[in-house]
Design a protein around this motif. Structure first.
Motif, PDB file in Angstrom:
ATOM      1  N   ARG A  87      58.678 -25.265  48.754  1.00  0.00           N
ATOM      2  CA  ARG A  87      58.262 -23.791  49.052  1.00  0.00           C
ATOM      3  C   ARG A  87      59.440 -23.204  48.753  1.00  0.00           C
ATOM      4  O   ARG A  87      60.466 -23.374  48.688  1.00  0.00           O
ATOM      5  N   THR A  89      61.245 -19.578  49.821  1.00  0.00           N
ATOM      6  CA  THR A  89      61.281 -18.553  50.792  1.00  0.00           C
ATOM      7  C   THR A  89      62.090 -17.255  50.665  1.00  0.00           C
ATOM      8  O   THR A  89      63.530 -17.573  50.565  1.00  0.00           O
ATOM      9  N   GLU A 115      56.148 -17.624  49.815  1.00  0.00           N
ATOM     10  CA  GLU A 115      56.252 -16.935  50.471  1.00  0.00           C
ATOM     11  C   GLU A 115      57.487 -15.067  50.434  1.00  0.00           C
ATOM     12  O   GLU A 115      58.732 -15.265  50.758  1.00  0.00           O
ATOM     13  N   ARG A 117      59.789 -12.331  52.348  1.00  0.00           N
ATOM     14  CA  ARG A 117      60.133 -12.811  53.992  1.00  0.00           C
ATOM     15  C   ARG A 117      60.560 -10.620  53.639  1.00  0.00           C
ATOM     16  O   ARG A 117      62.102 -11.355  52.504  1.00  0.00           O
TER      17      ARG A 117
END
Ligand code: DHB
Ligand code: MG
Length: 216
Positions: A87, A89, A115, A117
């Protein structure tokens, strides 16, 4: 200077770029679309992206934190170097950049691994658990790099990587009157990280200079 160094020129950098595993069509298209949509053309160089991928693969990294998504180029590149459960981020404060990046991440082959943010780098970093990342890549506002470094030294596990873009201060490292207002901050950060004994670190001369540190 001690030890032997070859004086590296622009010709060497072109030579390197022409012999590095090339950028794929998707990232080339992303770069062109970002330019058309007015996103500043300040993504990392393709050979720097390849280098980050090599580092992440060699480290067996699974979790990566990035500060400064911009168009998502580096996040997608890094995600491709992670195992299936890996992953990235990635933190972005600019809503236009975050929206562009999310669109391109969604249609990429690594949509489930990245992802975005939204928010200020330092605030989002403070929500991430200690020792939870194998690597961090700083590529955002330069004045905050010392704060990001401090927070990432908490988030990255021992033996993990601390990477930071723009060690060459947008090409203005030795300019007595740098035009870029962030150049002095970048030069100041170089002194901070160079003296930090929690890392073993080196500047790798790819793109605009890339700090590579290992948390010892
Ligand atoms: C610039 C380049 C970068 O890689 C970055 O992270 C920020 C700014 C620039 O050229 O201005
Ligand atoms: Mg950069």
């Amino acid at each position: 200077m001690s030890g032997e160094s070859t004086s590296v020129s622009g010709a060497h950098f072109r030579y390197i770029a022409q012999r590095t595993t090339p950028e794929d069509a998707f990232l080339r298209d992303l770069r062109a679309a970002a330019l058309r949509e007015g996103i500043p053309p300040i993504q990392i160089a393709p050979e720097q992206a390849a280098f980050l991928q090599i580092l992440l693969r060699a480290a067996g990294a699974r979790n990566v934190v990035e500060v400064g998504t911009l168009a998502g180029y580096s996040a997608i590149a890094m995600a491709r170097a992670l195992p299936p459960e890996g992953r990235v981020t990635t933190i972005e404060i600019d809503p236009v950049h975050a929206a562009f990046a999310e669109r391109w991440i969604a249609r990429s082959d690594v949509a489930s691994k990245v992802e975005v943010r939204r928010g200020a780098g330092i605030e989002v970093l403070r929500t991430l658990a200690s020792g939870s990342a194998d690597a961090a890549f700083l590529d955002a506002d330069k004045a905050s790099y010392p704060l990001y470094l401090e927070e990432c030294l908490r988030i990255v596990r021992k033996g993990g990587l601390l990477l930071a873009d723009n060690a060459f201060a947008f090409g203005q490292l030795f300019d007595p009157h740098p035009a870029d207002r962030e150049a002095p901050a970048m030069k100041a950060f170089n002194e901070v990280i160079a003296r930090d004994r929690r890392l073993q670190s080196v500047i790798v001369p790819l793109g605009d200079g890339c700090w590579v540190g290992v948390k010892v």
